[in-house]
Design a protein around this motif. Sequence first.
Motif, PDB file in Angstrom:
ATOM      1  N   GLN A 138       0.840  -1.196   0.000  1.00 29.41           N
ATOM      2  CA  GLN A 138       0.000   0.000   0.000  1.00 29.41           C
ATOM      3  C   GLN A 138       0.876   1.247   0.000  1.00 29.41           C
ATOM      4  N   ALA A 139       0.489   2.231  -0.814  1.00 26.68           N
ATOM      5  CA  ALA A 139       1.319   3.430  -0.932  1.00 26.68           C
ATOM      6  C   ALA A 139       0.464   4.636  -1.265  1.00 26.68           C
ATOM      7  N   TYR A 140       0.871   5.779  -0.696  1.00 28.87           N
ATOM      8  CA  TYR A 140       0.331   7.057  -1.140  1.00 28.87           C
ATOM      9  C   TYR A 140       1.147   7.482  -2.364  1.00 28.87           C
ATOM     10  N   VAL A 141       0.456   7.637  -3.493  1.00 30.77           N
ATOM     11  CA  VAL A 141       1.134   7.846  -4.772  1.00 30.77           C
ATOM     12  C   VAL A 141       0.969   9.285  -5.230  1.00 30.77           C
ATOM     13  N   THR A 142       2.079   9.890  -5.640  1.00 23.83           N
ATOM     14  CA  THR A 142       2.078  11.194  -6.302  1.00 23.83           C
ATOM     15  C   THR A 142       2.596  10.998  -7.720  1.00 23.83           C
ATOM     16  N   GLU A 143       1.762  11.319  -8.719  1.00 23.16           N
ATOM     17  CA  GLU A 143       2.169  11.117 -10.108  1.00 23.16           C
ATOM     18  C   GLU A 143       2.960  12.308 -10.612  1.00 23.16           C
ATOM     19  N   VAL A 144       4.053  12.020 -11.281  1.00 25.22           N
ATOM     20  CA  VAL A 144       4.928  13.046 -11.847  1.00 25.22           C
ATOM     21  C   VAL A 144       4.730  13.035 -13.354  1.00 25.22           C
ATOM     22  N   ASN A 145       4.204  14.121 -13.895  1.00 23.13           N
ATOM     23  CA  ASN A 145       3.895  14.185 -15.330  1.00 23.13           C
ATOM     24  C   ASN A 145       5.152  14.452 -16.142  1.00 23.13           C
ATOM     25  N   THR A 146       5.339  13.669 -17.185  1.00 25.50           N
ATOM     26  CA  THR A 146       6.477  13.827 -18.084  1.00 25.50           C
ATOM     27  C   THR A 146       6.039  13.428 -19.489  1.00 25.50           C
ATOM     28  N   PRO A 147       6.572  14.056 -20.526  1.00 22.58           N
ATOM     29  CA  PRO A 147       6.189  13.680 -21.900  1.00 22.58           C
ATOM     30  C   PRO A 147       6.744  12.330 -22.326  1.00 22.58           C
ATOM     31  N   VAL A 148       7.740  11.821 -21.581  1.00 24.38           N
ATOM     32  CA  VAL A 148       8.379  10.550 -21.948  1.00 24.38           C
ATOM     33  C   VAL A 148       8.106   9.532 -20.847  1.00 24.38           C
ATOM     34  N   PRO A 149       7.242   8.594 -21.076  1.00 23.90           N
ATOM     35  CA  PRO A 149       6.969   7.591 -20.043  1.00 23.90           C
ATOM     36  C   PRO A 149       8.138   6.628 -19.877  1.00 23.90           C
ATOM     37  N   ILE A 150       8.274   6.071 -18.675  1.00 24.26           N
ATOM     38  CA  ILE A 150       9.277   5.041 -18.439  1.00 24.26           C
ATOM     39  C   ILE A 150       8.582   3.811 -17.870  1.00 24.26           C
ATOM     40  N   THR A 151       9.262   2.685 -17.925  1.00 21.28           N
ATOM     41  CA  THR A 151       8.729   1.421 -17.439  1.00 21.28           C
ATOM     42  C   THR A 151       9.654   0.864 -16.364  1.00 21.28           C
ATOM     43  N   PRO A 152       9.201  -0.129 -15.608  1.00 24.19           N
ATOM     44  CA  PRO A 152      10.035  -0.673 -14.529  1.00 24.19           C
ATOM     45  C   PRO A 152      11.334  -1.327 -14.994  1.00 24.19           C
ATOM     46  N   ASP A 153      11.476  -1.617 -16.276  1.00 22.34           N
ATOM     47  CA  ASP A 153      12.725  -2.219 -16.752  1.00 22.34           C
ATOM     48  C   ASP A 153      13.761  -1.161 -17.143  1.00 22.34           C
ATOM     49  N   LEU A 154      13.547   0.090 -16.745  1.00 19.15           N
ATOM     50  CA  LEU A 154      14.478   1.171 -17.069  1.00 19.15           C
ATOM     51  C   LEU A 154      15.860   0.885 -16.485  1.00 19.15           C
ATOM     52  N   ARG A 155      16.882   1.116 -17.314  1.00 23.00           N
ATOM     53  CA  ARG A 155      18.267   1.044 -16.850  1.00 23.00           C
ATOM     54  C   ARG A 155      18.857   2.450 -16.875  1.00 23.00           C
ATOM     55  N   MET A 156      19.869   2.665 -16.064  1.00 22.00           N
ATOM     56  CA  MET A 156      20.467   4.003 -15.997  1.00 22.00           C
ATOM     57  C   MET A 156      21.010   4.435 -17.359  1.00 22.00           C
ATOM     58  N   GLU A 157      21.557   3.471 -18.113  1.00 23.57           N
ATOM     59  CA  GLU A 157      22.089   3.840 -19.427  1.00 23.57           C
ATOM     60  C   GLU A 157      20.988   4.247 -20.394  1.00 23.57           C
ATOM     61  N   ASP A 158      19.747   3.797 -20.109  1.00 31.28           N
ATOM     62  CA  ASP A 158      18.624   4.210 -20.947  1.00 31.28           C
ATOM     63  C   ASP A 158      18.208   5.647 -20.664  1.00 31.28           C
ATOM     64  N   LEU A 159      18.604   6.153 -19.507  1.00 26.78           N
ATOM     65  CA  LEU A 159      18.110   7.458 -19.082  1.00 26.78           C
ATOM     66  C   LEU A 159      18.603   8.584 -19.992  1.00 26.78           C
ATOM     67  N   VAL A 160      19.804   8.421 -20.542  1.00 31.33           N
ATOM     68  CA  VAL A 160      20.319   9.445 -21.465  1.00 31.33           C
ATOM     69  C   VAL A 160      19.405   9.545 -22.681  1.00 31.33           C
ATOM     70  N   LEU A 161      19.031   8.385 -23.226  1.00 33.20           N
ATOM     71  CA  LEU A 161      18.119   8.380 -24.370  1.00 33.20           C
ATOM     72  C   LEU A 161      16.780   8.992 -24.012  1.00 33.20           C
ATOM     73  N   LYS A 162      16.264   8.637 -22.839  1.00 33.73           N
ATOM     74  CA  LYS A 162      14.982   9.191 -22.406  1.00 33.73           C
ATOM     75  C   LYS A 162      15.076  10.703 -22.275  1.00 33.73           C
ATOM     76  N   GLY A 163      16.210  11.178 -21.747  1.00 35.04           N
ATOM     77  CA  GLY A 163      16.400  12.618 -21.616  1.00 35.04           C
ATOM     78  C   GLY A 163      16.456  13.316 -22.955  1.00 35.04           C
ATOM     79  N   GLU A 164      17.134  12.692 -23.922  1.00 36.14           N
ATOM     80  CA  GLU A 164      17.190  13.280 -25.266  1.00 36.14           C
ATOM     81  C   GLU A 164      15.800  13.318 -25.895  1.00 36.14           C
TER      82      GLU A 164
END
Length: 575
Positions: A138-164
Amino acid sequence: MPGSFSGDFAAAAQDFMRARRAAEMERLVARLTGRPIDLVAYEAVRQQLRAQRLAPRGLHDVPLDAIIGSVDRYADFTRSFLPLHDGYKERWARVKMATEDMAGLPPVELYKVGSAYFVKDGHHRISVARQLGATHIQAYVTEVNTPVPITPDLRMEDLVLKGEYAAFLEATRLHETRPDANLEVTVAGRYHELESHIAVHRYFMGEAAQREIPFPEAAAHWYDTVYLPVVETIREYQLLQRFPKRTEADLYLWVSEHRAELQASLGWEIDYDEAASHLAEEGKEGAEPLARFGGWLLDTLIPEGLESGPPPGHWRETLDGYLPLFRDILVPLSGTEESWQALEQALDVARREGGSRLRGLHVIAGENAGGDTAALQARFEQRCQEAGLAGQLVIERGSIARTICERARWADLVIVKLAHPPGEQPLARLSSGFRTLIRRCTTPILAVPRQARPLESALLAYDGSPKAKEGLFVAAYLAGRWAMPLVVLTVMESEPHLSETLLEAQRYLHSRNLRATFVDDKGPVGETILRTAREHGCALIIMGSYGLSPVVEVVLGSTVDQVLRESPLPILICR
């Protein structure tokens, strides 16, 4: 506290030490495999994805596997929330004990980005829950809006691509103007190339509209008129199946680059669908290197006059359903005055087709100087401009027949001046360059023996063979699209069932609501074709390519060779 641990606390502490040992084992496996086990830093994600707005979503049951990062303790736990420091034992053990208490523990606090979650408060509770085998918390959830969605399989090396990608969307606003658009790429730096494409498109939009075009407006127009049509072509050729680890945006850039490379190497304007088709062929896996070696070996060992060429119908595999049929016409020019008749014939065909593109070719054989090629190009382009048609002439060195055949891959029809038809003797036939064209070319060949003429009516020589059926297909197209009067001839020399062959052609044409004159005759085939064309006032002869094996036809000759030698009319040879 020390010295007064209860039995429950001691058991919980032992559970913690087991979790610590599992964490160290996870670290060891990560070093050996290179697979990251670190939690993702929320602030890095927020900054890269340009996340700004927060929206409280209340209390939810959240999958533990979807929690992948932390606001401030991403160095304290592994990705599976195993503890990384011995100093957390007491806190962890007390949380473990509290989970068994009637009162339980309060919900954790999480940030949600896309479908992934980041811990704001409750790291130990999540760690203990995972150790206990829970699947949700159970969790109190705050959603953070972003134009680029991410998934639970995100890796740190993917973050550069997501940022671009986030920066790209911020510049183009495509996530607002085209919310269904997905332009994710798999290689860093490629979004700058997409922006360059949009910038060029924006420039030409501004030139046409005589005003400054906002970048987001240009991006939306580029997406609709450039990107999506190319993606449709990519889907048509099933390129994603050939390159399953890439995206449509990756392949859009590949096709664009491949098109530019082809235009540079060929010297002609190349369409996106042509580039995609070629990329699909080049991208075939499996036995392709062996097949290419086999092709090279055959080219090396087998004389040109004995090659069998591509299978019947291969030339139109990607053309069925397209109108016009002859969108691109290859026109080889030797530079002699009579060779220009091929261009004049091509201009007539192009006009009838509604504006085909003419691809001129001048081949310089051996070490010859090549003459005044600049004048040749200027004359070609001037004649095309006078006719109101698009045309480009390229100059290339090499074997004339082979070069024409290789370039025919980029055309739907080859129109060539028939200066030297195949001879009557076997050695003359074996060395005939025109026979090589007929055998090796993937597309139909329109041979022009004398002056170019309007193609007002046609005779189809039909014997029911696979290559004759290709001639029937083309004849039906010309009769329908050009309203060309058509005579269909079958010749009975020794075969007793040719009447059925003629009925087959009748049924084919009638099924397409096309009329024709049908003639069933007897006698020597070549002579009968020429005589019937003359009697019916035909302006064009359509026939299938060589039907026998290359060796047999070199020795015995063929009807095609006879018609090429003796006909004053253009001959359209189909395969």
